[in-house]
Enzyme design. Structure first.
Site, PDB file in Angstrom:
ATOM      1  N   GLY A  15     -28.695   3.339  25.011  1.00 42.13           N
ATOM      2  CA  GLY A  15     -28.628   2.226  24.052  1.00 42.13           C
ATOM      3  C   GLY A  15     -28.335   2.746  22.649  1.00 42.13           C
ATOM      4  O   GLY A  15     -28.961   3.716  22.213  1.00 42.13           O
ATOM      5  N   ALA A  26     -23.572  14.276  10.400  1.00 44.52           N
ATOM      6  CA  ALA A  26     -24.301  15.485   9.999  1.00 44.52           C
ATOM      7  C   ALA A  26     -23.985  16.650  10.943  1.00 44.52           C
ATOM      8  O   ALA A  26     -23.873  17.805  10.509  1.00 44.52           O
ATOM      9  CB  ALA A  26     -25.795  15.203   9.982  1.00 44.52           C
ATOM     10  N   VAL A  27     -23.823  16.344  12.233  1.00 45.92           N
ATOM     11  CA  VAL A  27     -23.468  17.404  13.191  1.00 45.92           C
ATOM     12  C   VAL A  27     -22.079  17.943  12.850  1.00 45.92           C
ATOM     13  O   VAL A  27     -21.868  19.170  12.766  1.00 45.92           O
ATOM     14  CB  VAL A  27     -23.499  16.869  14.649  1.00 45.92           C
ATOM     15  CG1 VAL A  27     -22.871  17.865  15.619  1.00 45.92           C
ATOM     16  CG2 VAL A  27     -24.936  16.537  15.065  1.00 45.92           C
ATOM     17  N   ARG A  76     -24.389   4.133  29.584  1.00 45.09           N
ATOM     18  CA  ARG A  76     -25.388   4.685  30.506  1.00 45.09           C
ATOM     19  C   ARG A  76     -24.612   5.028  31.763  1.00 45.09           C
ATOM     20  O   ARG A  76     -24.153   4.139  32.468  1.00 45.09           O
ATOM     21  CB  ARG A  76     -26.479   3.648  30.794  1.00 45.09           C
ATOM     22  CG  ARG A  76     -27.321   3.311  29.564  1.00 45.09           C
ATOM     23  CD  ARG A  76     -28.529   2.463  29.945  1.00 45.09           C
ATOM     24  NE  ARG A  76     -29.437   2.295  28.826  1.00 45.09           N
ATOM     25  CZ  ARG A  76     -29.487   1.214  28.040  1.00 45.09           C
ATOM     26  NH1 ARG A  76     -28.685   0.192  28.281  1.00 45.09           N
ATOM     27  NH2 ARG A  76     -30.334   1.133  27.046  1.00 45.09           N
ATOM     28  N   ASP A 107     -34.794   8.690  26.122  1.00 46.52           N
ATOM     29  CA  ASP A 107     -35.358   9.444  27.249  1.00 46.52           C
ATOM     30  C   ASP A 107     -34.380   9.622  28.412  1.00 46.52           C
ATOM     31  O   ASP A 107     -34.337  10.689  29.041  1.00 46.52           O
ATOM     32  CB  ASP A 107     -36.693   8.850  27.718  1.00 46.52           C
ATOM     33  CG  ASP A 107     -36.612   7.363  28.002  1.00 46.52           C
ATOM     34  OD1 ASP A 107     -35.549   6.752  27.745  1.00 46.52           O
ATOM     35  OD2 ASP A 107     -37.614   6.807  28.487  1.00 46.52           O
ATOM     36  N   THR A 130     -32.866   6.050  19.221  1.00 44.29           N
ATOM     37  CA  THR A 130     -33.199   4.823  19.955  1.00 44.29           C
ATOM     38  C   THR A 130     -34.044   3.949  19.036  1.00 44.29           C
ATOM     39  O   THR A 130     -34.869   4.466  18.276  1.00 44.29           O
ATOM     40  CB  THR A 130     -33.973   5.101  21.257  1.00 44.29           C
ATOM     41  OG1 THR A 130     -34.624   3.881  21.677  1.00 44.29           O
ATOM     42  CG2 THR A 130     -35.057   6.152  21.122  1.00 44.29           C
ATOM     43  N   ASP A 132     -36.362   2.149  19.980  1.00 43.60           N
ATOM     44  CA  ASP A 132     -37.688   1.942  20.576  1.00 43.60           C
ATOM     45  C   ASP A 132     -38.795   2.838  20.012  1.00 43.60           C
ATOM     46  O   ASP A 132     -39.973   2.542  20.171  1.00 43.60           O
ATOM     47  CB  ASP A 132     -37.626   2.167  22.093  1.00 43.60           C
ATOM     48  CG  ASP A 132     -36.825   1.081  22.798  1.00 43.60           C
ATOM     49  OD1 ASP A 132     -36.584   0.030  22.177  1.00 43.60           O
ATOM     50  OD2 ASP A 132     -36.436   1.290  23.964  1.00 43.60           O
ATOM     51  N   ASP A 134     -39.820   5.547  21.237  1.00 40.96           N
ATOM     52  CA  ASP A 134     -40.681   5.858  22.382  1.00 40.96           C
ATOM     53  C   ASP A 134     -40.516   7.294  22.865  1.00 40.96           C
ATOM     54  O   ASP A 134     -40.578   7.572  24.062  1.00 40.96           O
ATOM     55  CB  ASP A 134     -40.385   4.881  23.535  1.00 40.96           C
ATOM     56  CG  ASP A 134     -38.926   4.938  23.974  1.00 40.96           C
ATOM     57  OD1 ASP A 134     -38.107   5.525  23.250  1.00 40.96           O
ATOM     58  OD2 ASP A 134     -38.610   4.391  25.046  1.00 40.96           O
ATOM     59  N   GLY A 175     -38.206  -3.608  23.519  1.00 38.26           N
ATOM     60  CA  GLY A 175     -39.245  -2.655  23.880  1.00 38.26           C
ATOM     61  C   GLY A 175     -39.677  -2.901  25.313  1.00 38.26           C
ATOM     62  O   GLY A 175     -40.613  -3.648  25.573  1.00 38.26           O
ATOM     63  N   ARG A 176     -38.924  -2.283  26.248  1.00 39.43           N
ATOM     64  CA  ARG A 176     -39.261  -2.463  27.668  1.00 39.43           C
ATOM     65  C   ARG A 176     -40.549  -1.753  28.012  1.00 39.43           C
ATOM     66  O   ARG A 176     -41.360  -2.240  28.779  1.00 39.43           O
ATOM     67  CB  ARG A 176     -38.124  -1.904  28.538  1.00 39.43           C
ATOM     68  CG  ARG A 176     -37.085  -2.912  28.902  1.00 39.43           C
ATOM     69  CD  ARG A 176     -36.092  -2.325  29.852  1.00 39.43           C
ATOM     70  NE  ARG A 176     -35.457  -1.154  29.293  1.00 39.43           N
ATOM     71  CZ  ARG A 176     -34.160  -0.895  29.363  1.00 39.43           C
ATOM     72  NH1 ARG A 176     -33.366  -1.724  29.999  1.00 39.43           N
ATOM     73  NH2 ARG A 176     -33.652   0.189  28.839  1.00 39.43           N
ATOM     74  N   GLY A 190     -46.955 -10.391   9.464  1.00 37.94           N
ATOM     75  CA  GLY A 190     -48.161 -11.232   9.453  1.00 37.94           C
ATOM     76  C   GLY A 190     -48.328 -12.087  10.693  1.00 37.94           C
ATOM     77  O   GLY A 190     -48.749 -13.244  10.607  1.00 37.94           O
TER      78      GLY A 190
HETATM   79  O1  F6P Z   1     -33.663   1.427  24.781  1.00 41.89           O
HETATM   80  C1  F6P Z   1     -33.228   0.603  23.779  1.00 41.89           C
HETATM   81  C2  F6P Z   1     -33.176  -0.829  24.214  1.00 41.89           C
HETATM   82  O2  F6P Z   1     -32.702  -1.572  23.123  1.00 41.89           O
HETATM   83  C3  F6P Z   1     -34.488  -1.436  24.733  1.00 41.89           C
HETATM   84  O3  F6P Z   1     -35.387  -1.793  23.734  1.00 41.89           O
HETATM   85  C4  F6P Z   1     -33.984  -2.596  25.519  1.00 41.89           C
HETATM   86  O4  F6P Z   1     -34.899  -2.959  26.507  1.00 41.89           O
HETATM   87  C5  F6P Z   1     -32.729  -2.060  26.137  1.00 41.89           C
HETATM   88  O5  F6P Z   1     -32.272  -1.020  25.290  1.00 41.89           O
HETATM   89  C6  F6P Z   1     -31.620  -3.078  26.324  1.00 41.89           C
HETATM   90  O6  F6P Z   1     -30.578  -2.467  26.980  1.00 41.89           O
HETATM   91  P1  F6P Z   1     -29.134  -3.098  27.182  1.00 41.89           P
HETATM   92  O7  F6P Z   1     -28.401  -2.954  25.877  1.00 41.89           O
HETATM   93  O8  F6P Z   1     -28.514  -2.299  28.255  1.00 41.89           O
HETATM   94  O9  F6P Z   1     -29.332  -4.546  27.518  1.00 41.89           O
END
Ligand code: F6P
Length: 328
Positions: A15, A26-27, A76, A107, A130, A132, A134, A175-176, A190
Site C-alpha cells: 500500500g 533521498a535514496v 502487491r 510488513d 505505510t 498504518d 504497524d 487499520g486492518r 475529540g
Molecule cells: O496497509 C495500508 C492499508 O492502507 C491498510 O490500512 C488498509 O487496510 C489496506 O492498506 C487497504 O489496501 P488496498 O489499497 O489494497 O485496498
C-alpha cells in the site's frame, strides 16, 4: 563505510503512503552523493519480475518531495510469493548489474525481502512506508503523520455537521491490524469512543460511553472505528445495533477510505523519509543487510527485518486513559 556498492535498486511496494516519493528522492540523491548508480524499479516486486527498470539520477527526482503517492508506483505481487517469481527477480537484478536493494513498504514487503535474502543471499535494506504505523523497531512509519492529519481534518468537518443536526457519527478509518490511526486521530479529534483491532471489548464499552454521554446531555458524538476492529460487526451493522438499543440517536456512518492514503506529505513525513532514505544507502555501504532503517528516540537505527515484522505491538494504554479522562 566498508562495502563497495556499485548499483542500488530502489522500489516501493504494498500500500502506498504519503512521503514515499521523498524517500525515493533521498535514496537517489544519497546514491548520487556517494557515486553509486541508482536504478528505479517500477511496481515493486512485480515490476522487478517483469524487468521494469529505469536508471535514476538526481534530475529524475526533482519536484517530488512534496508529492503524495509514489512515482515508481506500487503493487502487491502474487508472483513474488512463489520461488519461481523470486528467481526471475534475482535474474533480472543480476542482469542489470544491481548489487543491492532498498525496499520501501510495510510488513508484506519486508516478509518478501526476508525470503529473497534467504534464497539468494542478496543484500536488502528496508524503509518503513505505510500509513498504518504497524512496524516494530521504528517510532514512526512514513505516511502515518500525513494520514493522521487527513483523518483529523475529515473528522473536524464531520463534527460540524454532526453538531448542526445533533447526530451520532461512526467514522471508519484504515487499520486492518493496527489501531494507531484510530487511537491517535480519535484523541486528536475529540472522539467519544474508539474501537481498535488490538482490543476485543465487544460493543459493551462503546454502549456504556454512549449512555454516559447521553446522560450528560451531549447531543452529538463521534465514534472512531478502525476497519479491523473485533466486535464482529461491520460499521453499518454497528450503527444499526446502536440504533436499536438507543433509538434516541440519529446515526450516520462515514467511511473515510483511500483519501487517507493520498495527499501532500506533511513536513514530518518528508523529513523522516529524507533521513531514512539516506540512512538506507549508508547502511548498505556499511555492509548491513536484512535490516530495516527506522527512527527510535529521534535517532536513525537499524533493526532486523524479523524484529520489524514480529507480531502485534502493545496497545498504548496511556492514550486510552487520556481518552477516558477527556471524554467525561
Ligand atoms: O496497509 C495500508 C492499508 O492502507 C491498510 O490500512 C488498509 O487496510 C489496506 O492498506 C487497504 O489496501 P488496498 O489499497 O489494497 O485496498
Amino acid at each position: 563505510m566498508t562495502k563497495e556498492i556499485k548499483r542500488i535498486g530502489v522500489m516501493t511496494s504494498g500500500g502506498d503512503s504519503p512521503g514515499m516519493n521523498a524517500a525515493i528522492r533521498a535514496v537517489v540523491r544519497g546514491c548520487a552523493y556517494y557515486e553509486i548508480d541508482c536504478i528505479g524499479i517500477y511496481r515493486g516486486y512485480q515490476g522487478l519480475i517483469e524487468n521494469d527498470l529505469e536508471q535514476l539520477t538526481a534530475r529524475s527526482v526533482k519536484n517530488i518531495i512534496n508529492r503524495g503517492g509514489t512515482f515508481l508506483k506500487s503493487a502487491r505481487s502474487k508472483e513474488f510469493i512463489t520461488k519461481e517469481g523470486r528467481q526471475k527477480a534475482y535474474d533480472n537484478l543480476k542482469n542489470a548489474g544491481i548489487d543491492s536493494l532498498i525496499v520501501i513498504g510495510g510488513d508484506g514487503t519486508f516478509t518478501g525481502a526476508i525470503l529473497f535474502n534467504e534464497e539468494h543471499n542478496f543484500p536488502v535494506v528496508g524503509i518503513p512506508g505505510t500509513i498504518d504505523n504497524d512496524i516494530n523497531g521504528t517510532d514512526y512509519t512514513i505516511g502515518y503523520d500525513t494520514a493522521l492529519n487527513t483523518v483529523v481534518d475529515a473528522i473536524d468537518k464531520i463534527r460540524d455537521t454532526a453538531s448542526s443536526h445533533d447526530r451520532l457519527f461512526l467514522v471508519e478509518v484504515m487499520g486492518r491490524d493496527a489501531g494507531d490511526i484510530a487511537m491517535n486521530s480519535g484523541v486528536g479529534a475529540g472522539a467519544e469512543e474508539i474501537l481498535i483491532p488490538e482490543e476485543d471489548e465487544g460493543v459493551e464499552r462503546m454502549m456504556r460511553s454512549l449512555e454516559n454521554s447521553q446522560k450528560s446531555g451531549k447531543t452529538s458524538s463521534i465514534i472512531v472505528v478502525a476497519e479491523g476492529e473485533k466486535s464482529g460487526k461491520n460499521i453499518f451493522e454497528l450503527a444499526e445495533f446502536i440504533g436499536e438499543k438507543m433509538p434516541g440517536y440519529d446515526i450516520r456512518v462515514s467511511v473515510l477510505g483511500h483519501i487517507q492514503r493520498g495527499g501532500k506529505p506533511s513536513c514530518f513525513d518528508r523529513v523522516l523519509a529524507s533521513r531514512l532514505g539516506v540512512g538506507a544507502v549508508e547502511a548498505l555501504m556499511r555492509g548491513e543487510s536484512n535490516v530495516m532503517i527506522g527512527i527510535t528516540d529521534k535517532k536513525v537505527t537499524s533493526v532486523d527485518f524479523e524484529v520489524a515484522i514480529k507480531g502485534q505491538r502493545p496497545i498504548d494504554n496511556e492514550l486510552r486513559r487520556v481518552l477516558n479522562i477527556t471524554t467525561v
